[in-house]
Design a protein around this motif. Structure first.
Motif, mmCIF file in Angstrom:
data_model
loop_
_atom_site.group_PDB
_atom_site.id
_atom_site.type_symbol
_atom_site.label_atom_id
_atom_site.label_comp_id
_atom_site.label_asym_id
_atom_site.label_seq_id
_atom_site.Cartn_x
_atom_site.Cartn_y
_atom_site.Cartn_z
ATOM 1 N N GLU A 199 26.226 39.852 36.396
ATOM 2 C CA GLU A 199 27.680 40.643 36.052
ATOM 3 C C GLU A 199 28.529 40.536 37.331
ATOM 4 O OE1 GLU A 199 29.054 45.118 34.594
ATOM 5 O OE2 GLU A 199 26.962 44.563 34.683
ATOM 6 N N SER A 200 27.837 40.606 38.353
ATOM 7 C CA SER A 200 28.813 40.766 39.705
ATOM 8 C C SER A 200 29.370 39.391 39.939
ATOM 9 C CB SER A 200 28.148 41.136 40.972
ATOM 10 O OG SER A 200 27.090 40.189 41.255
ATOM 11 N N THR A 201 28.650 38.214 39.705
ATOM 12 C CA THR A 201 29.196 36.995 39.715
ATOM 13 C C THR A 201 30.264 36.651 38.608
ATOM 14 O OG1 THR A 201 27.090 36.111 40.660
ATOM 15 C CG2 THR A 201 28.465 34.541 39.721
ATOM 16 N N ARG A 202 29.881 36.962 37.675
ATOM 17 C CA ARG A 202 31.013 36.867 36.435
ATOM 18 C C ARG A 202 32.400 37.644 36.642
ATOM 19 N NH1 ARG A 202 30.194 35.032 31.020
ATOM 20 N NH2 ARG A 202 32.094 35.676 29.891
ATOM 21 N N LEU A 203 32.147 39.000 37.279
ATOM 22 C CA LEU A 203 33.381 39.399 37.713
ATOM 23 C C LEU A 203 34.011 38.960 38.827
ATOM 24 C CD1 LEU A 203 35.161 42.435 37.429
ATOM 25 C CD2 LEU A 203 33.350 43.440 38.806
ATOM 26 N N HIS A 204 33.575 38.455 39.717
ATOM 27 C CA HIS A 204 34.357 38.048 40.975
ATOM 28 C C HIS A 204 35.008 36.685 40.208
ATOM 29 C CE1 HIS A 204 34.630 34.781 43.944
ATOM 30 N NE2 HIS A 204 34.880 35.782 44.737
ATOM 31 N N LYS A 205 34.224 35.837 39.420
ATOM 32 C CA LYS A 205 34.876 34.688 38.765
ATOM 33 C C LYS A 205 36.171 35.048 37.763
ATOM 34 C CE LYS A 205 33.654 30.212 39.135
ATOM 35 N NZ LYS A 205 34.093 29.495 40.177
ATOM 36 N N GLN A 206 35.988 35.909 37.084
ATOM 37 C CA GLN A 206 37.340 36.494 36.318
ATOM 38 C C GLN A 206 38.239 36.818 37.237
ATOM 39 O OE1 GLN A 206 35.108 39.740 34.358
ATOM 40 N NE2 GLN A 206 34.984 38.440 32.376
ATOM 41 N N GLN A 207 38.007 37.592 38.283
ATOM 42 C CA GLN A 207 39.319 38.010 39.226
ATOM 43 C C GLN A 207 39.712 36.648 39.796
ATOM 44 O OE1 GLN A 207 36.733 40.597 41.794
ATOM 45 N NE2 GLN A 207 37.575 42.420 40.703
ATOM 46 N N TYR A 208 38.961 35.743 40.364
ATOM 47 C CA TYR A 208 39.177 34.606 40.944
ATOM 48 C C TYR A 208 40.199 33.840 40.079
ATOM 49 C CZ TYR A 208 38.619 30.233 43.568
ATOM 50 O OH TYR A 208 38.630 29.205 44.396
ATOM 51 N N GLY A 209 39.921 33.718 38.656
ATOM 52 C CA GLY A 209 40.426 32.928 37.598
ATOM 53 C C GLY A 209 41.855 33.538 37.481
ATOM 54 N N ARG A 210 41.848 34.977 37.276
ATOM 55 C CA ARG A 210 43.027 35.711 37.153
ATOM 56 C C ARG A 210 43.995 35.653 38.155
ATOM 57 N NH1 ARG A 210 40.676 40.660 37.072
ATOM 58 N NH2 ARG A 210 40.158 40.189 34.978
ATOM 59 N N GLU A 211 43.445 35.616 39.328
ATOM 60 C CA GLU A 211 44.570 35.411 40.568
ATOM 61 C C GLU A 211 45.034 34.056 40.614
ATOM 62 O OE1 GLU A 211 46.598 36.566 44.024
ATOM 63 O OE2 GLU A 211 45.416 37.736 42.606
ATOM 64 N N ILE A 212 44.528 33.091 40.349
ATOM 65 C CA ILE A 212 44.957 31.810 40.208
ATOM 66 C C ILE A 212 46.043 31.665 39.144
ATOM 67 C CG2 ILE A 212 44.352 29.214 39.602
ATOM 68 C CD1 ILE A 212 41.755 29.761 40.908
ATOM 69 N N ILE B 21 50.145 30.933 39.610
ATOM 70 C CA ILE B 21 50.559 29.605 38.602
ATOM 71 C C ILE B 21 51.962 30.276 37.701
ATOM 72 C CG2 ILE B 21 50.294 28.074 36.636
ATOM 73 C CD1 ILE B 21 47.387 27.445 37.662
ATOM 74 N N SER B 22 51.638 31.456 37.368
ATOM 75 C CA SER B 22 52.801 31.949 36.525
ATOM 76 C C SER B 22 54.085 32.482 37.448
ATOM 77 C CB SER B 22 52.223 33.411 35.899
ATOM 78 O OG SER B 22 51.130 33.125 34.887
ATOM 79 N N GLU B 23 53.720 32.840 38.496
ATOM 80 C CA GLU B 23 54.884 33.063 39.331
ATOM 81 C C GLU B 23 55.628 32.021 39.745
ATOM 82 O OE1 GLU B 23 52.856 34.919 42.865
ATOM 83 O OE2 GLU B 23 52.346 36.841 41.797
ATOM 84 N N LEU B 24 54.954 30.856 39.844
ATOM 85 C CA LEU B 24 55.646 29.304 40.120
ATOM 86 C C LEU B 24 56.804 29.064 39.066
ATOM 87 C CD1 LEU B 24 52.788 27.651 41.798
ATOM 88 C CD2 LEU B 24 54.616 28.826 43.014
ATOM 89 N N GLY B 25 56.701 29.673 37.845
ATOM 90 C CA GLY B 25 57.476 29.171 36.717
ATOM 91 C C GLY B 25 56.840 28.632 35.563
ATOM 92 N N GLU B 26 57.487 28.203 34.755
ATOM 93 C CA GLU B 26 56.739 28.038 33.227
ATOM 94 C C GLU B 26 56.171 26.636 33.628
ATOM 95 O OE1 GLU B 26 57.932 26.858 28.654
ATOM 96 O OE2 GLU B 26 59.866 27.207 30.279
ATOM 97 N N ALA B 27 54.980 26.418 33.003
ATOM 98 C CA ALA B 27 54.004 25.194 33.334
ATOM 99 C C ALA B 27 53.836 24.873 31.686
ATOM 100 C CB ALA B 27 52.898 25.318 33.932
ATOM 101 N N GLN B 28 53.844 23.415 31.303
ATOM 102 C CA GLN B 28 53.336 23.032 30.158
ATOM 103 C C GLN B 28 51.887 22.656 30.153
ATOM 104 O OE1 GLN B 28 55.062 23.380 26.905
ATOM 105 N NE2 GLN B 28 56.399 24.873 28.360
ATOM 106 N N THR B 29 51.841 21.928 31.445
ATOM 107 C CA THR B 29 50.340 21.458 31.689
ATOM 108 C C THR B 29 50.114 21.809 33.081
ATOM 109 O OG1 THR B 29 51.723 19.414 32.692
ATOM 110 C CG2 THR B 29 50.917 19.413 30.388
#
Length: 304
Positions: free
Chosen positions: A58-71, A75-83
């Motif tokens: 559970e702790s590993t999954r939570l960290h991975k979720q936070q890691y992916g959410r931050e990435i 990306i969202s802050e950099l502007g619209e991305a289609q790919t």
């Protein structure tokens, strides 16, 4: 005094060593300073399944979720991305958590290991994300995509084991990126002494930021990433902006010629290279060493 060559062990023997907890990259490297692509491929392929299995904790999954959410947030802050593309996608555990937070129509992911991509395909399908993803094997130094074809290219400790080849990897990642290149890699220049010694011992990339500077890339952010899981391998985030360039569609291409690939009889054929690349379990194998000289297929493509 010359250095001892890496040990020559069969892959079955290496698998047994891995099951015993041995560091396969170190075993293959011997007294050499740098890791070769072959060493990296074998070592990571033998680890197949370990990243998905780790998410049962559970702790590993939570960290991975936070890691992916931050990435995804970055990306969202950099502007619209289609790919977007994760270079060195492994089992797609990071990519999956990015895509859960990011509304992007097309995602690409490549890895040196076919087995890990096979696991990635299963994982993404289970997560309901496979329909947005294009997976293929490829080399970090010969990415089978056209210039300026992916809006946002990112890495997550993918350049890491390629110490000594930082500039070559950067050039290729930058070539494919259309707008942004995001690097989440060991931050040697920002690390403490003990962490630096560990990176050097394992043949990690220690000259990444100096290589970026020497190439003259436009760095808009370079700092420690807050979600590193191992304090002895601190993650740095470097965001590189690419100037506006004419874009190419993100179609898979021959890694040697960068010419078109034509589907023929379950393979991907390069008319310019007169070579066929196998497709295993729906995953195109697009490393240059995968190419099978097959000039006879040219007549087959002419008839189609």
């Amino acid at each position: 005094m010359s250095k001892a060559p890496p040990k020559k062990l069969s892959r079955l023997a290496l698998l047994e060593q891995y099951k015993r907890g041995e560091n396969i990259t170190a075993l293959l490297r011997g007294d050499e300073v740098q890791n070769s692509e072959e060493m990296i491929e074998v070592a990571y392929d033998l680890q197949t399944g370990s990243y998905v299995s780790a998410l049962q904790d559970e702790s590993t999954r939570l960290h991975k979720q936070q890691y992916g959410r931050e990435i995804a947030s970055i990306i969202s802050e950099l502007g619209e991305a289609q790919t977007i593309m994760e270079a060195g996608v492994g089992e797609a555990t990071t990519l999956s958590f990015v895509l859960q937070q990011l509304d992007v129509p097309q995602a690409f992911g490549f890895d040196i290991s076919w087995s890990r991509l096979c696991m990635a395909k299963e994982w993404l399908e289970a997560e309901g994300l496979l329909d947005r993803c294009n997976l293929f094997t490829g080399s970090l130094f010969e990415i089978p995509l056209p210039d300026n074809s992916i809006d946002v290219v990112y890495t997550s400790h993918s350049i890491e084991p390629n110490g000594g080849h930082e500039e070559a990897a950067l050039r290729e990642l930058y070539r494919v990126a259309g707008k942004w290149l995001i690097l989440l890699e060991p931050a040697f220049d920002l690390a403490e002494t003990e962490a630096k010694q560990r990176m050097q011992k394992h043949g990690y990339c220690i000259n990444l930021f100096s290589a970026i500077n020497s190439l003259g890339y436009d760095v808009v952010r370079h700092e420690l990433f807050p979600l590193a899981i191992n304090p002895l391998n601190p993650t740095g985030i470097t965001i590189i902006r690419k100037p506006e360039v004419s874009r190419n569609p993100p179609a898979l291409c021959c890694p040697v010629t960068r010419g078109e690939l034509v589907p023929v009889n379950g393979a991907m054929f390069s008319p310019q290279h007169l070579a066929a690349y196998p497709v295993l379990e729906g995953i195109p194998c697009l490393r240059s060493e995968n190419a099978i000289v097959a000039s006879r297929l040219l007549s087959t493509t002419d008839k189609r």
